[in-house]
Motif scaffolding. Structure first.
Motif, PDB file in Angstrom:
ATOM      1  N   LYS A 172      12.002  -0.911  -2.841  1.00  0.00           N
ATOM      2  CA  LYS A 172      12.974  -0.099  -2.970  1.00  0.00           C
ATOM      3  C   LYS A 172      12.548   1.105  -4.045  1.00  0.00           C
ATOM      4  O   LYS A 172      12.950   2.296  -3.765  1.00  0.00           O
ATOM      5  CB  LYS A 172      14.281  -0.679  -3.160  1.00  0.00           C
ATOM      6  N   LYS A 173      11.835   0.583  -4.780  1.00  0.00           N
ATOM      7  CA  LYS A 173      11.597   1.439  -6.053  1.00  0.00           C
ATOM      8  C   LYS A 173      10.584   2.413  -5.541  1.00  0.00           C
ATOM      9  O   LYS A 173      10.457   3.592  -6.077  1.00  0.00           O
ATOM     10  CB  LYS A 173      11.067   0.606  -7.097  1.00  0.00           C
ATOM     11  N   GLN A 174       9.575   1.979  -5.000  1.00  0.00           N
ATOM     12  CA  GLN A 174       8.629   2.863  -4.354  1.00  0.00           C
ATOM     13  C   GLN A 174       8.964   4.012  -3.170  1.00  0.00           C
ATOM     14  O   GLN A 174       8.177   4.731  -2.848  1.00  0.00           O
ATOM     15  CB  GLN A 174       7.640   1.829  -3.634  1.00  0.00           C
ATOM     16  N   LEU A 175      10.373   3.695  -2.785  1.00  0.00           N
ATOM     17  CA  LEU A 175      10.711   4.775  -1.556  1.00  0.00           C
ATOM     18  C   LEU A 175      10.526   6.274  -2.272  1.00  0.00           C
ATOM     19  O   LEU A 175      10.822   6.284  -3.259  1.00  0.00           O
ATOM     20  CB  LEU A 175      12.247   4.284  -1.436  1.00  0.00           C
ATOM     21  N   SER A 176      10.322   6.910  -1.365  1.00  0.00           N
ATOM     22  CA  SER A 176      10.367   8.498  -1.986  1.00  0.00           C
ATOM     23  C   SER A 176      11.852   8.932  -2.305  1.00  0.00           C
ATOM     24  O   SER A 176      12.665   8.541  -2.115  1.00  0.00           O
ATOM     25  CB  SER A 176       9.839   9.209  -0.526  1.00  0.00           C
ATOM     26  N   LYS A 177      11.544  10.029  -3.305  1.00  0.00           N
ATOM     27  CA  LYS A 177      12.793  10.741  -3.539  1.00  0.00           C
ATOM     28  C   LYS A 177      13.931  11.066  -2.546  1.00  0.00           C
ATOM     29  O   LYS A 177      15.298  10.701  -2.418  1.00  0.00           O
ATOM     30  CB  LYS A 177      12.618  11.875  -4.591  1.00  0.00           C
ATOM     31  N   GLU A 178      13.277  11.653  -1.451  1.00  0.00           N
ATOM     32  CA  GLU A 178      13.994  11.789  -0.330  1.00  0.00           C
ATOM     33  C   GLU A 178      14.781  10.570   0.091  1.00  0.00           C
ATOM     34  O   GLU A 178      15.884  10.872   0.641  1.00  0.00           O
ATOM     35  CB  GLU A 178      13.271  12.759   0.868  1.00  0.00           C
ATOM     36  N   ASP A 179      13.966   9.763   0.498  1.00  0.00           N
ATOM     37  CA  ASP A 179      14.527   8.424   1.273  1.00  0.00           C
ATOM     38  C   ASP A 179      15.500   7.674   0.115  1.00  0.00           C
ATOM     39  O   ASP A 179      16.701   7.299   0.424  1.00  0.00           O
ATOM     40  CB  ASP A 179      13.353   7.200   1.209  1.00  0.00           C
ATOM     41  N   LYS A 180      15.407   7.690  -1.138  1.00  0.00           N
ATOM     42  CA  LYS A 180      16.482   7.415  -2.069  1.00  0.00           C
ATOM     43  C   LYS A 180      17.768   7.986  -1.801  1.00  0.00           C
ATOM     44  O   LYS A 180      18.765   7.567  -1.869  1.00  0.00           O
ATOM     45  CB  LYS A 180      15.857   7.417  -3.402  1.00  0.00           C
ATOM     46  N   LYS A 181      17.488   9.356  -1.855  1.00  0.00           N
ATOM     47  CA  LYS A 181      18.528  10.346  -1.805  1.00  0.00           C
ATOM     48  C   LYS A 181      19.378  10.131  -0.655  1.00  0.00           C
ATOM     49  O   LYS A 181      20.620  10.086  -0.653  1.00  0.00           O
ATOM     50  CB  LYS A 181      18.091  11.713  -1.915  1.00  0.00           C
ATOM     51  N   ALA A 182      18.689  10.013   0.538  1.00  0.00           N
ATOM     52  CA  ALA A 182      19.250   9.656   1.897  1.00  0.00           C
ATOM     53  C   ALA A 182      20.111   8.349   1.967  1.00  0.00           C
ATOM     54  O   ALA A 182      21.159   8.478   2.486  1.00  0.00           O
ATOM     55  CB  ALA A 182      18.483   9.753   2.975  1.00  0.00           C
ATOM     56  N   LEU A 183      19.476   7.458   1.307  1.00  0.00           N
ATOM     57  CA  LEU A 183      20.158   6.162   1.123  1.00  0.00           C
ATOM     58  C   LEU A 183      21.695   6.130   0.475  1.00  0.00           C
ATOM     59  O   LEU A 183      22.530   5.780   0.812  1.00  0.00           O
ATOM     60  CB  LEU A 183      19.286   5.024   0.415  1.00  0.00           C
ATOM     61  N   GLN A 184      21.408   6.925  -0.525  1.00  0.00           N
ATOM     62  CA  GLN A 184      22.544   7.008  -1.583  1.00  0.00           C
ATOM     63  C   GLN A 184      23.702   7.994  -1.050  1.00  0.00           C
ATOM     64  O   GLN A 184      24.874   7.552  -0.781  1.00  0.00           O
ATOM     65  CB  GLN A 184      22.175   7.885  -2.920  1.00  0.00           C
ATOM     66  N   GLU A 185      23.109   9.040   0.057  1.00  0.00           N
ATOM     67  CA  GLU A 185      24.283   9.838   0.552  1.00  0.00           C
ATOM     68  C   GLU A 185      24.826   8.784   1.754  1.00  0.00           C
ATOM     69  O   GLU A 185      26.120   9.225   1.943  1.00  0.00           O
ATOM     70  CB  GLU A 185      23.352  11.190   1.179  1.00  0.00           C
ATOM     71  N   GLU A 186      24.104   8.120   2.377  1.00  0.00           N
ATOM     72  CA  GLU A 186      24.663   7.229   3.438  1.00  0.00           C
ATOM     73  C   GLU A 186      25.759   6.387   2.926  1.00  0.00           C
ATOM     74  O   GLU A 186      26.642   6.350   3.483  1.00  0.00           O
ATOM     75  CB  GLU A 186      23.309   6.294   4.238  1.00  0.00           C
ATOM     76  N   LYS A 187      25.563   5.881   1.583  1.00  0.00           N
ATOM     77  CA  LYS A 187      26.406   4.762   1.052  1.00  0.00           C
ATOM     78  C   LYS A 187      27.621   5.758   0.692  1.00  0.00           C
ATOM     79  O   LYS A 187      28.594   5.423   0.837  1.00  0.00           O
ATOM     80  CB  LYS A 187      25.610   4.348  -0.316  1.00  0.00           C
ATOM     81  N   LEU A 188      27.521   6.951  -0.095  1.00  0.00           N
ATOM     82  CA  LEU A 188      28.367   7.843  -0.318  1.00  0.00           C
ATOM     83  C   LEU A 188      29.404   8.079   0.696  1.00  0.00           C
ATOM     84  O   LEU A 188      30.587   8.144   0.827  1.00  0.00           O
ATOM     85  CB  LEU A 188      28.076   8.924  -1.002  1.00  0.00           C
ATOM     86  N   LYS A 189      28.720   8.334   2.032  1.00  0.00           N
ATOM     87  CA  LYS A 189      29.588   8.717   3.301  1.00  0.00           C
ATOM     88  C   LYS A 189      30.410   7.580   3.662  1.00  0.00           C
ATOM     89  O   LYS A 189      31.600   7.723   3.943  1.00  0.00           O
ATOM     90  CB  LYS A 189      28.428   9.001   4.308  1.00  0.00           C
ATOM     91  N   GLN A 190      29.763   6.418   3.320  1.00  0.00           N
ATOM     92  CA  GLN A 190      30.649   5.027   4.010  1.00  0.00           C
ATOM     93  C   GLN A 190      31.767   5.196   3.037  1.00  0.00           C
ATOM     94  O   GLN A 190      32.831   4.490   3.293  1.00  0.00           O
ATOM     95  CB  GLN A 190      29.774   3.817   3.993  1.00  0.00           C
ATOM     96  N   GLU A 191      31.458   5.146   1.557  1.00  0.00           N
ATOM     97  CA  GLU A 191      32.505   4.788   0.622  1.00  0.00           C
ATOM     98  C   GLU A 191      33.616   6.093   0.366  1.00  0.00           C
ATOM     99  O   GLU A 191      34.782   5.651  -0.122  1.00  0.00           O
ATOM    100  CB  GLU A 191      31.743   4.613  -0.625  1.00  0.00           C
TER     101      GLU A 191
END
Length: 746
Positions: free
Chosen positions: A299-318
């Motif tokens: 998870k730590k090794q994910l690219s900045k973009e991927d991390k951001k995308a995951l975060q945005e996905e979570k935000l969208k859900q919440e």
DNA sequence: GCAACCACTTAGGACCCGGTAA
DNA sequence: TTACCGGGTCCTAAGTGGTTGC
């Protein structure tokens, strides 16, 4: 709110219900209070003590002059606060179905009306805020001059009954952004709140929200743990709980016997009697632990973009769960995420440590929402809420029973930045400020009772003294299935040691099993009373056997409306901050003023015993700093030698590598010396602060005990940017305090 | 008077992330 | 580029105190 990026690695669809310093502390209390002559004092405890300020307008402090007067002349009858009658508007959660609608039977009204009105209100609120901002056109300094001449600050200091005009229009017109572009009102919230949110009153008229979000279902990883060195087969439910335990490998919890026993008991229920796993000692969870570390690393090794995308996905859900509309105003919801399953992490020696906290399902959750609001859709298909209520006497949006202690509830509330919370926060501090006007007489009254013939009265007096002087918590009774901690009323004989001639040594575990260690000099009658309360008792007996928090608070209410034990903590914390800030702030740069603030903050944290554990890297950090300082001191010595030589017309010495150093002028060397000295001083100061604060938690008092208006006003007076003291969370939480007058005193 | 219940505030720690020194 | 550190955020445990019902 920034969504949490924390993952919940352990999620399970379980359903079985129960498988489920002695430091020299600053005393906030003056010792002068004991000397009062109280001859002729009335014994009428039902009388409320009138604030000194009301009796003597010109009197400025709780000094002995007043205390020397007979109490009969100091006490006046005050009407008792009206007892709340239980009527239609009971604050209690109803036990019957009168206020309950089952989800299935509730028709969903259209949301349009309330949301339209919400929008309108928001627009108008924004407009008001803009208008206020446009009014700021005079500098803070000019404002200080102007207001100072209109309303001398000495008046504010000497008239205890002065009512502070929070956000008064005359003041607002004189406010302008300060030189650094920081203006306080940009954080203020133009909210229309009811004049009071006291119990027994309606908390809201309309309430719309989307319920709560549940953690995702458990995803089995299939990694096999070892039993007696052999891979063991586990069902997903068993694996989930094993994973919870495996992930706690590095924590101190697994070292505790209680934790391991409770975990084993609950896990064994899931494993069943005939499972190959028969004892905890033969279990090796390392493969699961390693798997998890690996996942974390990935998870730590994910690219900045991927991390951001995951975060945005979570935000969208919440996103939809993050907000509620309360009386037409959009407000943040606090804890809208349902707690994931896990192993209970109690503090200290909690008897339930390690018990399985089962997964909460919609059928556990009761929703509270406006009558006309649409009932939140249950986020888990095929399931439904336990209950839907429309109770506007309470502020919670949802609750469920605590799976660890079925008698307790877990609530979902609005965020601390909401108007509702802000209003009650303000009321809390106003009550504490009110105590300022009563404290002199209260102290005189309890001082008199130190020697009362009535044992219960004597205990109340001494307990009140300790709560006032040491900011102790009240100390409610605790059940056997809780950690063994105490507060004032529940102190044991063994927690207090009398040390002649008149000191008391306290040593006990308080809230969160944080140790309270303090030796303090007390009034001689208190000292004698404590010895007397201890006489003939064993160590584990109650020190105050004639007292509990109900009796104590009932007594306090007779002295001041709404007074309870915890008000003393707020009062002493805030008044200490106010006093230190006003005594110690000098002209100077912002950093010097911040040092004063931090010092005051620290004093309060010590009074309240707000502690934190020393960080693991503390010693290493200190050593590093020492090393750096040592290096700089070496440089300084060399520079001084060079200066000396240059002044005598000699060349500088060679450097450590034997190379000739550049010839510098005496002025340049002096400048270097000054810079290095400054660096050393700063580092030494940093070190002292670090060491000083290694066990002190400053945040708790800032968030809960220090009236933010003291800080805001002080920042205004001394042109300190508020952002240097309040972070984003506090700026939002204290929006209600931003428009305070610059001359506000607690 | 007291225990149980309920609603709310207060609390420390875990974890994450961004800034900065090495 | 990496390691470290500190602050911020989130989480949820653990208090306080009011009310109710027996």
């Amino acid at each position: 709110m920034v969504p949490s990026t924390k993952s919940s690695p352990v999620k399970s669809p379980l359903s079985s219900p129960e498988a489920s310093t002695s430091s020299a502390r600053t005393s906030p209390v003056s010792n002068s209070i004991a000397s009062a002559s109280l001859e002729g004092q009335s014994e009428q405890l039902s009388e409320q003590i009138k604030p000194a300020a009301v009796e003597e307008e010109s009197k400025t402090s709780i000094d002995s002059e007043e205390d020397d007067k007979p109490l009969s002349s100091r006490l006046r009858m005050k009407p008792k606060p009206q007892k709340k009658t239980s009527s239609l508007v009971s604050g209690k959660r109803p036990l019957d179905e009168a206020n309950v609608s089952k989800q299935s039977s509730v028709k969903r009204p259209k949301v349009s009306e309330s949301s339209t009105s919400a929008k309108n209100k928001q627009v108008s609120a924004k407009k008001e805020a803009k208008e206020e901002e446009d009014d700021y056109f005079i500098t803070i300094a000019d404002r200080a001059k102007k207001v100072g001449s209109d309303n001398k600050s000495s008046v504010a200091l000497t008239k205890p009954k002065k009512v502070t005009k929070v956000g008064s229009s005359s003041i607002k017109k004189t406010i302008k952004k300060d030189k650094k572009g920081s203006n306080f009102s940009k954080y203020s919230k133009s909210t229309k709140v009811a004049p009071s949110s006291n119990d027994g009153q309606e908390k809201w008229a309309t309430l719309v929200h989307n319920g709560v979000i549940f953690p995702p279902p458990y995803k089995p990883h299939g990694v096999k743990m070892l039993y007696n060195g052999e891979p063991a087969n586990l069902t997903p439910e068993q694996e989930e709980v094993a994973t919870m335990y495996a992930l706690m490998k590095d924590t101190e919890y697994v070292q505790k016997k209680t934790f391991r026993n409770n975990f084993w008991n609950d896990w064994q229920k899931l494993l069943g009697k005939r499972h190959v796993i028969q004892k905890l000692d033969a279990c090796d969870y390392t493969p699961i632990y390693d798997w998890y570390q690996n996942e974390k690393e990935k998870k730590k090794q994910l690219s900045k973009e991927d991390k951001k995308a995951l975060q945005e996905e979570k935000l969208k859900q919440e996103e939809k769960y993050m907000w509620a509309i309360v009386d037409g105003v959009k407000e943040k919801v606090g804890n809208f995420r349902v707690e994931p399953p896990g192993l209970f992490r109690g503090r200290g020696e909690h008897p339930k440590l390690g018990k399985l906290k089962r997964r909460i399902r919609p059928s556990d959750v009761t929703i509270n929402i406006g009558k006309d609001a649409p009932i939140p859709e249950c986020p888990i298909p095929g399931e439904s809420w336990k209950e839907v209520r429309h109770d506007n006497m309470v502020t919670w949006l949802a609750f469920w029973n605590d799976p660890i202690n079925q008698k307790l509830f877990k609530y979902v509330f609005l965020s601390p930045s909401s108007s509702l919370k802000g209003q009650s926060d303000k009321e809390k501090y106003e009550k504490a400020r009110m105590l300022k006007d009563y404290i002199g007489n209260i102290r005189a009254a309890y001082t008199k009772d130190f020697t009362s013939k009535d044992g219960a009265k004597r205990q109340i007096a001494v307990a009140t003294y300790l709560i006032d002087k040491l900011a102790l918590r009240a100390g409610n009774e605790k059940e056997d299935d809780e950690a063994d901690t105490v507060g004032c009323c529940t102190l044991k004989v063994e927690n207090v040691q009398a040390i002649a001639p008149n000191s008391l040594e306290f040593n006990f575990l308080g809230k969160d099993s944080i140790r309270y260690e303090n030796t303090v000099e007390v009034e001689v009658p208190v000292y004698k009373a404590i010895i007397q309360f201890q006489a003939g008792k064993r160590g584990n007996d109650d020190l105050f056997d004639k007292l509990d928090t109900s009796k104590l608070n009932a007594h306090l209410k007779e002295l001041m409306p709404g007074l309870t034990a915890k008000v003393f903590r707020t009062y002493n914390a805030s008044i200490t901050l106010d006093n230190i800030l006003n005594k110690e702030t000098r002209e100077g740069d912002v950093s010097e003023k911040l040092v004063v603030y931090q010092h005051a903050n620290k004093e309060v944290a010590i009074i309240c015993n707000h502690q934190r554990t020393v960080s693991k890297s503390h010693d290493a950090q200190m050593s590093k700093l020492m090393e750096k300082i040592g290096g700089l001191q070496g440089t300084l010595k060399e520079l001084k030698t060079d200066l000396d030589r240059v002044r005598k017309g000699k060349p500088p010495l060679e450097d450590a590598n034997g190379k000739r150093k550049r010839n510098l002028t005496p002025e340049a060397l002096e400048k270097k010396i000054a810079n290095t000295t400054e660096k050393i001083e700063k580092m030494e100061a940093d070190m002292r602060t670090k060491e000083d604060l290694k066990t002190v938690a400053l945040g708790t008092s800032k968030t809960n005990y220090l009236d933010p208006r003291i800080t805001v006003a002080w920042c205004k007076r001394h042109e300190v940017p508020l952002e240097k003291i309040f972070n984003k969370f506090l700026l939002e939480k204290f929006a209600w305090a931003m428009d305070v007058d610059f001359d506000f005193r607690f």
